[in-house]
Design a protein around this motif. Structure first.
Motif, PDB file in Angstrom:
ATOM      1  N   MET A 254      -9.303  -6.271 -12.588  1.00  0.00           N
ATOM      2  CA  MET A 254      -8.333  -7.065 -11.836  1.00  0.00           C
ATOM      3  C   MET A 254      -8.367  -6.639 -10.367  1.00  0.00           C
ATOM      4  O   MET A 254      -8.909  -5.580 -10.031  1.00  0.00           O
ATOM      5  CB  MET A 254      -6.921  -6.890 -12.411  1.00  0.00           C
ATOM      6  N   PRO A 255      -7.767  -7.422  -9.465  1.00  0.00           N
ATOM      7  CA  PRO A 255      -7.713  -7.032  -8.054  1.00  0.00           C
ATOM      8  C   PRO A 255      -6.798  -5.822  -7.837  1.00  0.00           C
ATOM      9  O   PRO A 255      -5.841  -5.611  -8.590  1.00  0.00           O
ATOM     10  CB  PRO A 255      -7.144  -8.277  -7.350  1.00  0.00           C
ATOM     11  N   ASP A 256      -7.072  -5.087  -6.805  1.00  0.00           N
ATOM     12  CA  ASP A 256      -6.281  -3.907  -6.456  1.00  0.00           C
ATOM     13  C   ASP A 256      -5.042  -4.329  -5.668  1.00  0.00           C
ATOM     14  O   ASP A 256      -4.922  -4.068  -4.467  1.00  0.00           O
ATOM     15  CB  ASP A 256      -7.138  -2.937  -5.637  1.00  0.00           C
ATOM     16  N   ILE A 257      -4.132  -5.004  -6.367  1.00  0.00           N
ATOM     17  CA  ILE A 257      -2.889  -5.477  -5.767  1.00  0.00           C
ATOM     18  C   ILE A 257      -1.748  -5.191  -6.745  1.00  0.00           C
ATOM     19  O   ILE A 257      -1.975  -4.905  -7.916  1.00  0.00           O
ATOM     20  CB  ILE A 257      -2.928  -6.990  -5.436  1.00  0.00           C
ATOM     21  N   ASP A 258      -0.525  -5.293  -6.229  1.00  0.00           N
ATOM     22  CA  ASP A 258       0.671  -5.131  -7.043  1.00  0.00           C
ATOM     23  C   ASP A 258       0.791  -6.329  -7.995  1.00  0.00           C
ATOM     24  O   ASP A 258       0.590  -7.457  -7.571  1.00  0.00           O
ATOM     25  CB  ASP A 258       1.884  -5.084  -6.091  1.00  0.00           C
ATOM     26  N   PRO A 259       1.090  -6.134  -9.298  1.00  0.00           N
ATOM     27  CA  PRO A 259       1.440  -4.891  -9.967  1.00  0.00           C
ATOM     28  C   PRO A 259       0.273  -4.240 -10.703  1.00  0.00           C
ATOM     29  O   PRO A 259       0.478  -3.259 -11.407  1.00  0.00           O
ATOM     30  CB  PRO A 259       2.492  -5.359 -10.960  1.00  0.00           C
ATOM     31  N   ASN A 260      -0.940  -4.803 -10.559  1.00  0.00           N
ATOM     32  CA  ASN A 260      -2.082  -4.265 -11.309  1.00  0.00           C
ATOM     33  C   ASN A 260      -2.261  -2.774 -11.039  1.00  0.00           C
ATOM     34  O   ASN A 260      -2.574  -2.001 -11.953  1.00  0.00           O
ATOM     35  CB  ASN A 260      -3.366  -5.012 -10.945  1.00  0.00           C
ATOM     36  N   ASN A 261      -2.074  -2.384  -9.762  1.00  0.00           N
ATOM     37  CA  ASN A 261      -2.307  -0.989  -9.396  1.00  0.00           C
ATOM     38  C   ASN A 261      -1.132  -0.081  -9.731  1.00  0.00           C
ATOM     39  O   ASN A 261      -1.141   1.098  -9.366  1.00  0.00           O
ATOM     40  CB  ASN A 261      -2.692  -0.870  -7.916  1.00  0.00           C
ATOM     41  N   THR A 262      -0.122  -0.616 -10.424  1.00  0.00           N
ATOM     42  CA  THR A 262       0.982   0.236 -10.894  1.00  0.00           C
ATOM     43  C   THR A 262       0.776   0.689 -12.338  1.00  0.00           C
ATOM     44  O   THR A 262       1.533   1.537 -12.817  1.00  0.00           O
ATOM     45  CB  THR A 262       2.339  -0.485 -10.792  1.00  0.00           C
ATOM     46  N   TRP A 263      -0.236   0.115 -13.027  1.00  0.00           N
ATOM     47  CA  TRP A 263      -0.408   0.517 -14.434  1.00  0.00           C
ATOM     48  C   TRP A 263      -1.849   0.561 -14.906  1.00  0.00           C
ATOM     49  O   TRP A 263      -2.146   1.195 -15.925  1.00  0.00           O
ATOM     50  CB  TRP A 263       0.433  -0.381 -15.348  1.00  0.00           C
ATOM     51  N   LEU A 264      -2.773  -0.065 -14.201  1.00  0.00           N
ATOM     52  CA  LEU A 264      -4.175  -0.037 -14.619  1.00  0.00           C
ATOM     53  C   LEU A 264      -4.943   1.046 -13.862  1.00  0.00           C
ATOM     54  O   LEU A 264      -4.617   1.354 -12.706  1.00  0.00           O
ATOM     55  CB  LEU A 264      -4.829  -1.402 -14.367  1.00  0.00           C
ATOM     56  N   PRO A 265      -5.991   1.618 -14.463  1.00  0.00           N
ATOM     57  CA  PRO A 265      -6.793   2.636 -13.767  1.00  0.00           C
ATOM     58  C   PRO A 265      -7.429   2.083 -12.495  1.00  0.00           C
ATOM     59  O   PRO A 265      -7.903   0.935 -12.465  1.00  0.00           O
ATOM     60  CB  PRO A 265      -7.872   2.993 -14.800  1.00  0.00           C
ATOM     61  N   ALA A 266      -7.458   2.904 -11.463  1.00  0.00           N
ATOM     62  CA  ALA A 266      -8.003   2.474 -10.172  1.00  0.00           C
ATOM     63  C   ALA A 266      -9.461   2.041 -10.287  1.00  0.00           C
ATOM     64  O   ALA A 266      -9.914   1.145  -9.551  1.00  0.00           O
ATOM     65  CB  ALA A 266      -7.861   3.603  -9.153  1.00  0.00           C
ATOM     66  N   ALA A 267     -10.204   2.654 -11.199  1.00  0.00           N
ATOM     67  CA  ALA A 267     -11.632   2.341 -11.334  1.00  0.00           C
ATOM     68  C   ALA A 267     -11.872   0.914 -11.804  1.00  0.00           C
ATOM     69  O   ALA A 267     -12.985   0.385 -11.650  1.00  0.00           O
ATOM     70  CB  ALA A 267     -12.295   3.323 -12.294  1.00  0.00           C
ATOM     71  N   TRP A 268     -10.870   0.282 -12.404  1.00  0.00           N
ATOM     72  CA  TRP A 268     -11.016  -1.097 -12.871  1.00  0.00           C
ATOM     73  C   TRP A 268     -10.669  -2.127 -11.790  1.00  0.00           C
ATOM     74  O   TRP A 268     -10.880  -3.320 -11.991  1.00  0.00           O
ATOM     75  CB  TRP A 268     -10.103  -1.356 -14.071  1.00  0.00           C
ATOM     76  N   LEU A 269     -10.099  -1.677 -10.698  1.00  0.00           N
ATOM     77  CA  LEU A 269      -9.532  -2.594  -9.703  1.00  0.00           C
ATOM     78  C   LEU A 269     -10.518  -2.849  -8.573  1.00  0.00           C
ATOM     79  O   LEU A 269     -11.202  -1.943  -8.105  1.00  0.00           O
ATOM     80  CB  LEU A 269      -8.225  -2.023  -9.157  1.00  0.00           C
ATOM     81  N   THR A 270     -10.572  -4.088  -8.125  1.00  0.00           N
ATOM     82  CA  THR A 270     -11.527  -4.490  -7.096  1.00  0.00           C
ATOM     83  C   THR A 270     -10.803  -4.891  -5.811  1.00  0.00           C
ATOM     84  O   THR A 270      -9.665  -5.377  -5.848  1.00  0.00           O
ATOM     85  CB  THR A 270     -12.372  -5.678  -7.585  1.00  0.00           C
ATOM     86  N   PRO A 271     -11.453  -4.701  -4.657  1.00  0.00           N
ATOM     87  CA  PRO A 271     -10.817  -5.062  -3.382  1.00  0.00           C
ATOM     88  C   PRO A 271     -10.534  -6.561  -3.307  1.00  0.00           C
ATOM     89  O   PRO A 271     -11.253  -7.382  -3.893  1.00  0.00           O
ATOM     90  CB  PRO A 271     -11.862  -4.656  -2.345  1.00  0.00           C
ATOM     91  N   SER A 272      -9.488  -6.895  -2.571  1.00  0.00           N
ATOM     92  CA  SER A 272      -9.158  -8.299  -2.341  1.00  0.00           C
ATOM     93  C   SER A 272      -8.458  -8.407  -0.998  1.00  0.00           C
ATOM     94  O   SER A 272      -8.071  -7.394  -0.402  1.00  0.00           O
ATOM     95  CB  SER A 272      -8.259  -8.847  -3.459  1.00  0.00           C
ATOM     96  N   MET A 273      -8.290  -9.623  -0.546  1.00  0.00           N
ATOM     97  CA  MET A 273      -7.594  -9.845   0.720  1.00  0.00           C
ATOM     98  C   MET A 273      -6.608 -10.999   0.567  1.00  0.00           C
ATOM     99  O   MET A 273      -6.813 -11.909  -0.255  1.00  0.00           O
ATOM    100  CB  MET A 273      -8.585 -10.154   1.843  1.00  0.00           C
ATOM    101  N   MET A 274      -5.524 -10.943   1.328  1.00  0.00           N
ATOM    102  CA  MET A 274      -4.567 -12.028   1.318  1.00  0.00           C
ATOM    103  C   MET A 274      -5.244 -13.304   1.806  1.00  0.00           C
ATOM    104  O   MET A 274      -5.970 -13.298   2.797  1.00  0.00           O
ATOM    105  CB  MET A 274      -3.382 -11.688   2.225  1.00  0.00           C
ATOM    106  N   SER A 275      -5.036 -14.397   1.078  1.00  0.00           N
ATOM    107  CA  SER A 275      -5.699 -15.645   1.473  1.00  0.00           C
ATOM    108  C   SER A 275      -4.737 -16.807   1.669  1.00  0.00           C
ATOM    109  O   SER A 275      -5.160 -17.897   2.054  1.00  0.00           O
ATOM    110  CB  SER A 275      -6.760 -16.032   0.439  1.00  0.00           C
ATOM    111  N   GLY A 276      -3.448 -16.607   1.391  1.00  0.00           N
ATOM    112  CA  GLY A 276      -2.499 -17.697   1.601  1.00  0.00           C
ATOM    113  C   GLY A 276      -1.145 -17.390   1.006  1.00  0.00           C
ATOM    114  O   GLY A 276      -0.924 -16.314   0.463  1.00  0.00           O
ATOM    115  N   ASP A 277      -0.254 -18.343   1.132  1.00  0.00           N
ATOM    116  CA  ASP A 277       1.065 -18.186   0.544  1.00  0.00           C
ATOM    117  C   ASP A 277       1.629 -19.551   0.196  1.00  0.00           C
ATOM    118  O   ASP A 277       1.135 -20.581   0.650  1.00  0.00           O
ATOM    119  CB  ASP A 277       2.013 -17.424   1.475  1.00  0.00           C
TER     120      ASP A 277
END
Length: 337
Positions: A254-277
């Motif tokens: 999953m992307p390295d954003i909230d809430p993924n990075n509050t419970w999943l291992p960092a090694a599974w998380l990929t960089p991402s960037m804000m793209s809209g709202d």
């Protein structure tokens, strides 16, 4: 303590979430709400024996009948009309498992329950964090290979702004070097094919892409013989496919954003960037995954035995932490407090 459940009886997220509550908390009474939909959904009333079934929004009389004799009621995402005032008048505690994007200040439950820590500080004062447990009995323990070769992506019913990041995945596959099979499940036939056509996606020869558009009654079967879940989710808190993959004992990219990075291992998380709202009932920011980095993580799971083996171990630890067995006392505490 006599618990009531307000449920949905279809195969969408609320249907699966409330079915799990029915199975694991054994409520004294259940009301099934059959909401109007542009696409009529098949009801599975056998999942909720002896339930009071309401077609459309429940009336005050429906609620008064249902709430009689109950101490507390659990509902997910919504109160379906005027639950709050009727329950308050009858002295019945209400617990709303609320998703942030649909948080509506007009709702007035006794307890606001947040299923994840996403925007937790923006929930009404006094809200509690109440994770959605994983049904471990749905997922028999099976031996896994030394590296991953079968990857799963769950679309479900497509949500606004490509919430589950299906396009990011399809574009990332063009950068994958390992020989893998990717299964994409979607409850709307033609949706994935449309993305592929509209965005001129070319899948390399080393990647076998399978599109599964069956509306599975038994959600857990989707994870059979899969080795990892790829979910470049653009926004959102509660994510049932991520829970289910952990239940199946496989890692979740999953992307390295909230809430993924509050419970999943960092090694599974990929960089991402804000793209809209955009605005649902609340202001939502969404992200786009770095597709080259995503492809690299897929390749690592597919080629690095140590990395994949450690990922399987981490998934097994998370299964225990978020099981119904572990979390049921927390539910009982909130209902009875």
């Amino acid at each position: 303590m006599r618990l009531g459940l307000i449920a949905r009886a279809d195969n969408r997220g609320l249907g699966q979430q409330t079915w799990a509550v029915q199975r694991n908390l054994n409520p004294a009474k259940t009301m099934v709400v059959d909401c109007p939909s542009q696409q009529p959904l098949q009801l599975h009333l056998d999942r909720f024996p002896n339930a009071q079934v309401v077609h459309g929004l429940p009336t005050e009389y429906d609620y008064a009948t249902f709430l009689d004799g109950l101490d507390a009621v659990y509902t997910a995402e919504t109160g379906y009309g005027d639950l709050w005032s009727v329950a308050n008048r009858m002295g019945v505690k209400t617990v709303l498992h609320a998703n942030y994007e649909f948080l509506d200040p007009r709702d007035q439950p006794t307890v606001w329950a947040a299923p994840s820590l996403w925007n937790y500080d923006r929930f009404p004062a006094g809200a509690v964090h109440l994770p959605v447990p994983i049904e471990l009995d749905r997922f028999p323990t099976t031996d896994k290979p030394l590296t991953a070769s079968r990857f799963l992506h769950v679309v479900g019913r497509p949500a606004i702004h490509d919430r589950n990041g299906t396009l990011d995945l399809l574009q990332a596959l063009q950068h994958v070097r390992a020989r893998i099979t990717v299964t994409v499940t979607c409850q709307v036939p033609g949706y994935v094919a449309g993305l592929i056509y509209d965005h001129h996606i070319h899948t390399p020869d080393n990647v076998t892409l399978i599109v599964d558009s069956v509306d599975h009654d038994d959600y857990w079967t989707v994870y059979t013989n899969q080795h990892a879940l790829i979910l470049p989710r653009r926004f959102g808190g509660l994510c049932l496919p991520a829970n289910e993959a952990i239940g199946a004992g496989i890692p979740v990219i999953m992307p390295d954003i909230d809430p993924n990075n509050t419970w999943l291992p960092a090694a599974w998380l990929t960089p991402s960037m804000m793209s809209g709202d955009f605005r649902a009932k609340q202001h939502i920011v969404y992200h786009q995954t770095d597709i080259v980095a995503l492809a690299a993580t897929i390749d690592q799971l597919a080629t690095d035995e140590d990395f994949y083996g450690h990922s399987l171990w981490k998934a097994s630890e998370l299964r225990k932490c978020f099981s119904w067995e572990t979390l049921t006392p927390r539910y009982e505490e909130i209902f009875s407090a």
